[in-house]
Design a protein around this motif. Sequence first.
Motif, mmCIF file in Angstrom:
data_model
loop_
_atom_site.group_PDB
_atom_site.id
_atom_site.type_symbol
_atom_site.label_atom_id
_atom_site.label_comp_id
_atom_site.label_asym_id
_atom_site.label_seq_id
_atom_site.Cartn_x
_atom_site.Cartn_y
_atom_site.Cartn_z
ATOM 1 N N MET A 285 41.442 14.260 2.571
ATOM 2 C CA MET A 285 40.275 15.123 2.308
ATOM 3 C C MET A 285 39.242 14.936 3.428
ATOM 4 O O MET A 285 38.967 13.802 3.834
ATOM 5 N N PRO A 286 38.660 16.012 3.974
ATOM 6 C CA PRO A 286 37.696 15.866 5.082
ATOM 7 C C PRO A 286 36.410 15.197 4.618
ATOM 8 O O PRO A 286 36.019 15.331 3.461
ATOM 9 N N PRO A 287 35.741 14.480 5.519
ATOM 10 C CA PRO A 287 34.553 13.703 5.159
ATOM 11 C C PRO A 287 33.406 14.498 4.533
ATOM 12 O O PRO A 287 32.796 13.995 3.600
ATOM 13 N N PRO A 288 33.074 15.726 5.001
ATOM 14 C CA PRO A 288 31.916 16.412 4.405
ATOM 15 C C PRO A 288 32.083 16.624 2.910
ATOM 16 O O PRO A 288 31.131 16.492 2.144
ATOM 17 N N ASN A 289 33.339 16.910 2.511
ATOM 18 C CA ASN A 289 33.619 17.140 1.101
ATOM 19 C C ASN A 289 33.292 15.900 0.275
ATOM 20 O O ASN A 289 32.663 15.975 -0.771
ATOM 21 N N TRP A 290 33.712 14.749 0.796
ATOM 22 C CA TRP A 290 33.456 13.497 0.096
ATOM 23 C C TRP A 290 31.975 13.260 -0.098
ATOM 24 O O TRP A 290 31.516 12.937 -1.183
ATOM 25 N N SER A 291 31.227 13.468 1.015
ATOM 26 C CA SER A 291 29.809 13.141 0.901
ATOM 27 C C SER A 291 29.101 14.150 0.004
ATOM 28 O O SER A 291 28.166 13.785 -0.706
ATOM 29 N N SER A 292 29.566 15.405 0.011
ATOM 30 C CA SER A 292 28.910 16.348 -0.898
ATOM 31 C C SER A 292 29.197 15.959 -2.347
ATOM 32 O O SER A 292 28.342 16.097 -3.219
ATOM 33 N N GLN A 293 30.399 15.409 -2.589
ATOM 34 C CA GLN A 293 30.666 14.908 -3.943
ATOM 35 C C GLN A 293 29.741 13.763 -4.298
ATOM 36 O O GLN A 293 29.232 13.667 -5.411
ATOM 37 N N LEU A 294 29.535 12.869 -3.313
ATOM 38 C CA LEU A 294 28.649 11.728 -3.575
ATOM 39 C C LEU A 294 27.227 12.204 -3.841
ATOM 40 O O LEU A 294 26.528 11.657 -4.697
ATOM 41 N N ILE A 295 26.796 13.250 -3.089
ATOM 42 C CA ILE A 295 25.442 13.773 -3.306
ATOM 43 C C ILE A 295 25.343 14.380 -4.703
ATOM 44 O O ILE A 295 24.353 14.181 -5.414
ATOM 45 N N HIS A 296 26.393 15.104 -5.095
ATOM 46 C CA HIS A 296 26.402 15.660 -6.450
ATOM 47 C C HIS A 296 26.291 14.557 -7.485
ATOM 48 O O HIS A 296 25.556 14.674 -8.461
ATOM 49 N N LEU A 297 27.043 13.477 -7.246
ATOM 50 C CA LEU A 297 27.001 12.356 -8.189
ATOM 51 C C LEU A 297 25.593 11.764 -8.240
ATOM 52 O O LEU A 297 25.061 11.480 -9.323
ATOM 53 N N GLY A 298 24.978 11.609 -7.052
ATOM 54 C CA GLY A 298 23.618 11.086 -7.010
ATOM 55 C C GLY A 298 22.653 11.976 -7.770
ATOM 56 O O GLY A 298 21.805 11.499 -8.533
#
Lengths: 314, 221
Positions: free
Chosen positions: B1-14
């Motif tokens: 999975m590409p990195p931007p997707n991961w971080s957007s998930q983390l932001i959603h979680l935050g």
Amino acid sequence: MNDILFGGFQALLAIAAAPLLLGWVDQCRAWLQNRRGAGVLQPYRVLRKLMRKDAVIAHGASPLFRAAPYVQFGAMCLAAAIIPVVSITAPLAAAADTIALVGLFALARVFIALAAMDIGTAFGSLGARREMLIGFLSEPALLMVFFTASLICQSTLLPTIVGTLAHRELVIYPSLAFAGVAFTMVLLAENARIPIDNPATHLELTMIHEAMVLEYSARHLALIEWASALKLMNFTAIGLALFVPWGLTAAAAGPQGLAVGIVTTSLKLASAGVALALIETVSAKLRIFRAPEFLATAFLLAVLGLLVHQLLGS
Amino acid sequence: MPPPNWSSQLIHLGAALLLLSSFAMLSQRRILSLVNLFALQGAVLSVSTAIVAYTSGASHLYASAALSLLLKVFLLPWILHRLIVRLNVRWDTETQLNIPATMLVGILVVVFAFALAQPIAQLSSAVTRSTIGIALAVVLLSFLMMITRRKAISQVIGFLAMENGLFFGATSATYGMPMVVELGVALDVLVGTLILGVFFFQIREQFDSLDLQHLERLKED
């Protein structure tokens, strides 16, 4: 054919292992409270003792009173056959979705409450009323938790939900985090665990579940106790299936896959039991009038999960 | 999975955790736990700002993440803790509306905020645009908390939580405000808390209580 055998075996396993889970939770609680505890097999000993005794039934008890334990136990066994415990293929999974499952739990609750009122003692009616109060507040929360998972997976069938969640690449679902917290609260309330009800109490001011089954003895009581243990097992299995779905095997995996599934499921159940004991040890029992607040919070968290899913699309 | 997707998930979680902590504050009866929850919210805010900084490459956001860590996780809770100890109000639990009713109103507020943010989010091009609704909800929930609490301290915590929501909204909509504005707001909040701390003592001296209802009658008779 293989599927049916596989699923039937899994349901029987769940029914047989349910008292073990209860014993494990009690043992962990005992350890956490610096007691030695009665051992994980204690619920089985209680069941054996109760099965040997002669049943005493109150004067004026209607057939409903005799039938209620069988109905409750039957409903819980049926639920165990619907929930994927060890493998994704549960025998009766196609027959009932999550909404029917909630209905099944409600059926058991209504019968045991009716039976408690049937005798006409003060304690029975009191316990039944309290149980229905808890029930009517926890059911919508449970439904909302299921709806959140269903929205993510586009299905209300538990095996489909679990299959979708388990076989997708690792995605963080904030909505499922909300649903997980809500589900834990519902689990505590539905199974008469500590913040709502104390399973070990016989103090009339505080007891809910125990007040309803005071009039039961011998085999009827054994069935009710077993059904309660099975209910705890069912709820824990649902929680694990929804929020930690990894390690469940498909029927096609054969005996080897089944063995792997049993090992992972036992590990997950054991750690869930530890977590449950920990929650129960660190929290104090709520006053009965605080229970609606507790369950309103659970409902709210579940609704928030739905809303967050709608907003973030994840 | 590409990195931007991961971080957007983390932001959603935050974002979701931020909303969760807002609700936890709304339902909390004890002031001491309220302060701890506020510190937790600050920590979540700081972490999610850092993730946004990493994702967008906007380096000045690291500074504001550090600023909010320092201010909202350590300094302000420390000041509030001291105030609570000195005012001896650790267990105060006054609410205007009972807690379940407040929570239900809270849900309506969240629905309103989400509906309001939907068209706004379409205009933004940031990766974090879908969290604008959550930021708005946090602001409105803190507002609700200020309305439903009687005691001065919980109202101040509501005010500070509202600033958290605004900060998160600014970060998620436009990758943060200019540094000068951010520093100014941070200092304002700090000074505001200090001054309000002095006010608490004045209010209590005057009325023998921190209940703000007494302030509604200002005429001397």
